[in-house]
Design an enzyme around this catalytic site. Structure first.
Site, short mmCIF file in Angstrom:
data_model
loop_
_atom_site.label_atom_id
_atom_site.label_comp_id
_atom_site.label_asym_id
_atom_site.label_seq_id
_atom_site.Cartn_x
_atom_site.Cartn_y
_atom_site.Cartn_z
CD GLU A 119 -35.57 33.45 9.97
OE1 GLU A 119 -36.03 32.61 10.78
OE2 GLU A 119 -35.93 33.51 8.78
CG ASP A 121 -35.22 35.91 6.90
OD1 ASP A 121 -34.44 35.12 7.44
OD2 ASP A 121 -36.45 35.81 6.95
CD GLU A 123 -36.85 34.98 2.54
OE1 GLU A 123 -37.13 33.84 2.93
OE2 GLU A 123 -37.65 35.93 2.51
CB THR A 137 -33.77 42.58 4.09
OG1 THR A 137 -34.39 43.85 3.94
CG2 THR A 137 -32.60 42.47 3.12
NE ARG A 147 -39.83 44.14 13.71
CZ ARG A 147 -40.00 43.12 14.56
NH1 ARG A 147 -39.54 41.90 14.23
NH2 ARG A 147 -40.63 43.29 15.71
CD GLU A 148 -42.49 41.02 5.45
OE1 GLU A 148 -42.96 42.11 5.87
OE2 GLU A 148 -43.01 39.92 5.68
CD1 TRP A 213 -44.15 32.20 -0.29
CD2 TRP A 213 -43.18 34.18 -0.55
NE1 TRP A 213 -42.87 32.08 0.17
CE2 TRP A 213 -42.25 33.29 0.03
CE3 TRP A 213 -42.78 35.49 -0.81
CZ2 TRP A 213 -40.95 33.67 0.36
CZ3 TRP A 213 -41.48 35.87 -0.48
CH2 TRP A 213 -40.59 34.95 0.11
N GLY A 217 -46.47 37.82 -6.03
CA GLY A 217 -47.44 37.37 -5.04
C GLY A 217 -47.98 35.97 -5.28
NE ARG A 293 -47.38 43.42 6.47
CZ ARG A 293 -46.15 42.95 6.27
NH1 ARG A 293 -45.28 43.67 5.58
NH2 ARG A 293 -45.79 41.77 6.76
#
Length: 307
Positions: A119, A121, A123, A137, A147-148, A213, A217, A293
């Protein structure tokens, strides 16, 4: 699409500073033709995925509207799958108070969120009135995302149509806004678990509620008194390798097309200037810099976008 929050950085000050300094930047010169714009009707290219009563078109069929209310959203997908190519659409996003609303524009190898899907993305994360939209993305390989990146935009995406494009070949994924590269996602030329280059994908778009979200958040909830929320689309453009089972002839001849030739394998000099401006001014979150993270950064984070 990953329906969960990513770590939010302290960025309000950066928003204000970037908004204050934003001026028209040098748009990248066209490295190649944008492909074949489809001026045909919606039905020639797409199918409605759900809630057909939340989909409308202009009288001439060239502008398409998806709406969201407190009952449901709406979405569509291409009739065809593609493996590599150029994909572009012009969107005008939900205006006013759009907190909690997500307009998604993405490619996926499956109709649903399957565990082994690839995918890509884009958004658009709605916000309270007067605050900037964020564009998020993400990239999935075999069902794994995380992998934002998040960016601000240098314009109000609710006032007019702007083009959002994906260039996809075996060496890179390029995300562009009005032809300006905002993200470069590289392949390393080896078998790996991060670059989607094996499965053909449909192109989708949808509007849906993600107030658990999407905005701060999940702290900002959707104000349903302002519904319906409407996103608008036009000028779909695609120039890619259209899939046919078991595989199409173009799989072995993609380098005959501009989107899989030398100039499309890396940024041009003018694109590098634009991309450097984006990195300095508009990046809100980058998973490759989030060591809390990811104490051990993913392999792809070591690849240079400038090569």
């Amino acid at each position: 699409m990953e329906r969960k929050a990513v770590p939010i950085l302290v960025w309000v000050g950066a928003v204000i500073m970037a908004a204050a300094c934003c001026c028209p930047i040098l748009l990248s010169e066209a490295a190649a033709d944008e492909g074949q714009s489809s001026k045909s009707s919606f039905e020639d290219n797409f199918d409605i995925m759900w809630s057909e009563d939340h989909f409308k078109t202009s009288e001439d069929g060239q502008i398409w509207y998806l709406s969201l209310d407190n009952e449901t959203g709406c979405g569509f997908q291409t009739k065809q799958r593609y493996r590599f190519g150029w994909f572009s659409m012009k969107l005008k996003l939900v205006g006013g108070d759009s907190a909690g609303v997500v307009t998604a524009y993405y490619m996926c190898s499956e109709n649903g969120a399957g565990p082994e899907r690839d995918e890509v993305d884009i958004e658009f994360l709605g916000n309270r009135s007067g605050e900037p939209y964020l564009i998020q993305t993400n990239v999935y390989k075999n069902g794994t995302g995380g992998r934002e990146m998040r960016h601000m935009l240098w314009f109000d995406p609710t006032e007019d149509f702007h083009s959002y494009s994906i260039l996809w070949n075996d060496l890179q994924l390029l995300f562009l806004v009005d032809r300006v590269p905002i993200r470069v996602y590289k392949n390393n030329g080896k078998a790996n678990n991060f670059f989607p280059n094996e499965k053909p994908m449909y192109l989708f778009s949808s509007i849906w509620n993600a107030d658990d979200w999407a905005t701060r958040g999940g702290l900002e909830k959707t104000d349903w008194k302002r519904s319906p929320f409407v996103s608008s689309y036009k000028d779909f453009s695609v120039d890619g390798c259209q899939w046919e089972d078991p595989y199409p002839a173009c799989v072995s001849t993609t380098t005959q097309h501009w989107w899989d030739q030398y100039e499309a394998w890396h940024l041009s000099d003018s694109q590098k200037a634009d991309f450097a401006w984006v990195l300095r001014n508009l990046v809100v979150y980058d998973y490759c810099k989030d060591t809390q993270r990811y104490p051990r950064l993913p392999d792809e984070c070591s690849l240079s976008p400038w090569d």
